[in-house]
Enzyme design. Structure first.
Site, PDB file in Angstrom:
ATOM      1  N   GLU A 280       0.804  -1.235   0.000  1.00  0.00           N
ATOM      2  CA  GLU A 280       0.000   0.000   0.000  1.00  0.00           C
ATOM      3  C   GLU A 280       0.836   1.283   0.000  1.00  0.00           C
ATOM      4  OE1 GLU A 280      -2.733  -0.551   3.281  1.00  0.00           O
ATOM      5  OE2 GLU A 280      -3.426  -2.454   2.486  1.00  0.00           O
TER       6      GLU A 280
ATOM      7  N   GLU B 112      -6.141 -10.747  -1.150  1.00  0.00           N
ATOM      8  CA  GLU B 112      -6.944 -10.536   0.071  1.00  0.00           C
ATOM      9  C   GLU B 112      -8.433 -10.481  -0.260  1.00  0.00           C
ATOM     10  OE1 GLU B 112      -5.493  -7.118   2.269  1.00  0.00           O
ATOM     11  OE2 GLU B 112      -3.399  -7.637   1.915  1.00  0.00           O
TER      12      GLU B 112
HETATM   13  O1  G3I Z   1      -4.125  -8.105  19.000  1.00  0.00           O
HETATM   14  C1  G3I Z   1      -5.007  -7.114  19.545  1.00  0.00           C
HETATM   15  C2  G3I Z   1      -5.631  -7.619  20.791  1.00  0.00           C
HETATM   16  O2  G3I Z   1      -4.642  -7.849  21.769  1.00  0.00           O
HETATM   17  C3  G3I Z   1      -6.663  -6.593  21.289  1.00  0.00           C
HETATM   18  O3  G3I Z   1      -7.332  -7.081  22.397  1.00  0.00           O
HETATM   19  C4  G3I Z   1      -7.676  -6.275  20.178  1.00  0.00           C
HETATM   20  C5  G3I Z   1      -8.671  -5.189  20.597  1.00  0.00           C
HETATM   21  O4  G3I Z   1      -9.280  -4.597  19.471  1.00  0.00           O
HETATM   22  O5  G3I Z   1      -6.989  -5.830  19.048  1.00  0.00           O
HETATM   23  C6  G3I Z   1      -6.074  -6.786  18.537  1.00  0.00           C
HETATM   24  O6  G3I Z   1      -5.444  -6.279  17.422  1.00  0.00           O
HETATM   25  C7  G3I Z   1      -6.215  -6.153  16.257  1.00  0.00           C
HETATM   26  C8  G3I Z   1      -5.585  -7.038  15.180  1.00  0.00           C
HETATM   27  O7  G3I Z   1      -6.237  -6.820  13.954  1.00  0.00           O
HETATM   28  C9  G3I Z   1      -5.641  -8.522  15.510  1.00  0.00           C
HETATM   29  O8  G3I Z   1      -6.968  -8.945  15.575  1.00  0.00           O
HETATM   30  C10 G3I Z   1      -6.206  -4.712  15.829  1.00  0.00           C
HETATM   31  O9  G3I Z   1      -6.937  -3.933  16.761  1.00  0.00           O
HETATM   32  C11 G3I Z   1      -6.810  -4.542  14.456  1.00  0.00           C
HETATM   33  O10 G3I Z   1      -6.617  -3.207  14.010  1.00  0.00           O
HETATM   34  C12 G3I Z   1      -6.121  -5.480  13.493  1.00  0.00           C
HETATM   35  O11 G3I Z   1      -6.753  -5.364  12.260  1.00  0.00           O
HETATM   36  C13 G3I Z   1      -6.055  -5.906  11.140  1.00  0.00           C
HETATM   37  C14 G3I Z   1      -5.813  -4.809  10.116  1.00  0.00           C
HETATM   38  O12 G3I Z   1      -5.188  -5.374   8.971  1.00  0.00           O
HETATM   39  C15 G3I Z   1      -4.950  -3.699  10.737  1.00  0.00           C
HETATM   40  O13 G3I Z   1      -4.143  -3.050   9.875  1.00  0.00           O
HETATM   41  C16 G3I Z   1      -6.933  -6.983  10.540  1.00  0.00           C
HETATM   42  O14 G3I Z   1      -7.041  -8.082  11.450  1.00  0.00           O
HETATM   43  C17 G3I Z   1      -6.330  -7.479   9.208  1.00  0.00           C
HETATM   44  O15 G3I Z   1      -7.258  -8.297   8.556  1.00  0.00           O
HETATM   45  C18 G3I Z   1      -6.040  -6.278   8.311  1.00  0.00           C
HETATM   46  O16 G3I Z   1      -5.431  -6.757   7.133  1.00  0.00           O
HETATM   47  C19 G3I Z   1      -5.124  -5.775   6.133  1.00  0.00           C
HETATM   48  C20 G3I Z   1      -3.907  -6.272   5.374  1.00  0.00           C
HETATM   49  O17 G3I Z   1      -2.862  -6.539   6.267  1.00  0.00           O
HETATM   50  C21 G3I Z   1      -3.482  -5.242   4.320  1.00  0.00           C
HETATM   51  N1  G3I Z   1      -4.574  -4.883   3.439  1.00  0.00           N
HETATM   52  C22 G3I Z   1      -5.807  -4.478   4.101  1.00  0.00           C
HETATM   53  C23 G3I Z   1      -6.252  -5.565   5.082  1.00  0.00           C
HETATM   54  C24 G3I Z   1      -7.562  -5.225   5.717  1.00  0.00           C
HETATM   55  O18 G3I Z   1      -7.443  -4.072   6.495  1.00  0.00           O
END
Ligand code: G3I
Length: 380
Positions: free
Chosen positions: A161, A266
């Site tokens: 990105e 994705e």
């Molecule tokens: O690990 C913490 C956990 O300890 C905490 O309790 C919880 C509370 O909200 O959050 C957890 O972390 C989250 C993490 O996912 C694991 O579940 C984050 O808040 C959350 O922001 C994070 O989101 C990820 C996102 O990328 C963040 O950038 C999504 O799972 C993941 O699917 C998403 O993937 C991205 C690709 O890497 C790049 N392209 C876009 C795609 C979708 O956004």
């Protein structure tokens, strides 16, 4: 009986026979079998799936997919949370899972502006570091992480990105501190760390012309400099109407012409009312909760299931058309309950973007996707 027919009538009868046969063709039982010989079929897996806590999810992954991507496990903040501190426990389990099941293992992702700790860009008193310091940090990260899994992770999303929607370079700390060549450096380091690995530039909304043209210019420039870029990753965070099948076709043709492979990295298809006007997967977007934006909390109506199935079939039809270029199609999650779309851009919605529902059952979209492959094989 064809002997007595006029040629026109004969070919119409033949076409009707093929269509009828295609409609009743036994759909293969798994996605990976359906697309064997065309491209790999992957799923992004989460911590519970990597560690074996989600047995139902793992059973689906093992039965249906021949490639895996780590949804979060290999992102900088998780694998390299503090200077000199690497957390390889989860990534080791991830790679072991893929090896146990003879899967094509993807690494996601090395250089991104999200999920990278603030210390990476700062010195001891909180100022931005200089170009040489950041290049050294990038180099050490890539050599340590890619090096650990050399020959075991087959494909890396090297830069994720890096572009804005208008095709210009995103003003990330990477760009601000290192300059434009941070992308070339990241690919160069990844190639040096594992010369056999496939290396991908990964981004969303590349079906929109301006952003696609920006990536085409970027890849052409990298190739002219002799930098190894194996593929472009089209993330595929799609909707029911965007991108059109024609947009997808045009996009795949454009990258084929550029001489790179394409991975759909994705894939998921949003059926919920759009919360913003942008077609984007920009993770920083946040929209307030509103019941109107969450209409399918109690389940997806049959009519929408059907729309989703047709939409998936349409997209897989285009991927199949370009199977000489498309190496892999990866779904971003295993079941609907796992999807990031339940919390983006509105927290706590009930989203239905994947091929397996919340109880792990295949949806009509699953049948549609397997049938597209079966039909193509019958008619070829
Ligand atoms: O690990 C913490 C956990 O300890 C905490 O309790 C919880 C509370 O909200 O959050 C957890 O972390 C989250 C993490 O996912 C694991 O579940 C984050 O808040 C959350 O922001 C994070 O989101 C990820 C996102 O990328 C963040 O950038 C999504 O799972 C993941 O699917 C998403 O993937 C991205 C690709 O890497 C790049 N392209 C876009 C795609 C979708 O956004």
């Amino acid at each position: 009986m064809f002997v007595k027919m006029q040629p026109m009538v004969r070919s119409a009868a033949l076409a009707a026979f093929i269509l009828a046969f295609a409609a009743t063709a036994q759909a293969p039982t798994s996605l990976k079998e359906a697309y064997r010989g065309d491209f790999a079929i992957g799923a992004a897996i989460n911590t519970a799936q990597i560690t074996g806590q989600d047995r139902r999810g793992d059973a689906i992954v093992e039965a249906q997919f021949n490639s895996i991507s780590p949804e979060n496990a290999l992102k900088w903040e998780n694998v390299h949370p503090a200077p000199g501190v690497y957390a390889f426990d989860l990534p080791d389990q991830y790679v072991a899972f893929g090896e146990k099941h003879h899967m094509f293992i993807v690494g996601h992702c090395l250089v991104w502006h999200n999920q990278v700790p603030a210390w990476v860009f700062r010195d001891d008193i909180g100022n931005f570091v200089d170009r040489e310091t950041l290049l050294k940090r990038m180099h050490d990260h890539i050599f340590t992480v890619v090096g650990r899994y050399k020959g075991r992770i087959q494909s890396w999303d090297v830069v994720n990105e890096a572009l804005n929607d208008d095709g210009t370079l995103r003003q990330s700390p990477w760009l601000k501190i290192i300059g434009e060549d941070y992308i070339a450096k990241a690919f160069q380091y990844a190639h040096e760390a594992d010369p056999q690995a496939q290396l991908t530039y990964n981004d969303y909304s590349l079906e929109n012309g301006a952003k696609r043209n920006g990536v085409i210019a970027l890849i052409a420039k990298l190739k002219a400099q002799g930098i190894t870029v194996t593929s472009v990753g089209l993330q595929g965070h799609d909707g029911l109407t965007w991108p059109s099948v024609e947009d997808e076709d045009t996009t795949l043709s454009a990258f084929a012409k550029l001489g790179v492979k394409v991975a759909i990295t994705e894939l998921d298809i949003d059926v919920l009312p759009p919360a913003t006007r942008q077609q984007s997967a920009e993770v920083s977007l946040k929209v307030q909760q509103d019941p109107k934006l969450n209409p399918y909390a109690d389940g997806l109506p049959q009519s929408v299931q059907q729309q989703l199935a047709e939409r998936y079939a349409g997209l897989f039809g285009v991927y199949l058309k370009h199977r000489d270029v498309v190496t892999r199609v990866t779904l971003w999650g295993v079941t609907d309950g796992d999807s990031w779309r339940n919390d983006w851009p509105v927290k706590g919605r009930t989203s239905h973007p994947l091929l397996f529902d919340r109880s792990g059952q295949p949806k009509p979209a699953f049948q549609a996707v397997t049938r597209v492959a079966a039909t193509a094989k019958t008619t070829n």
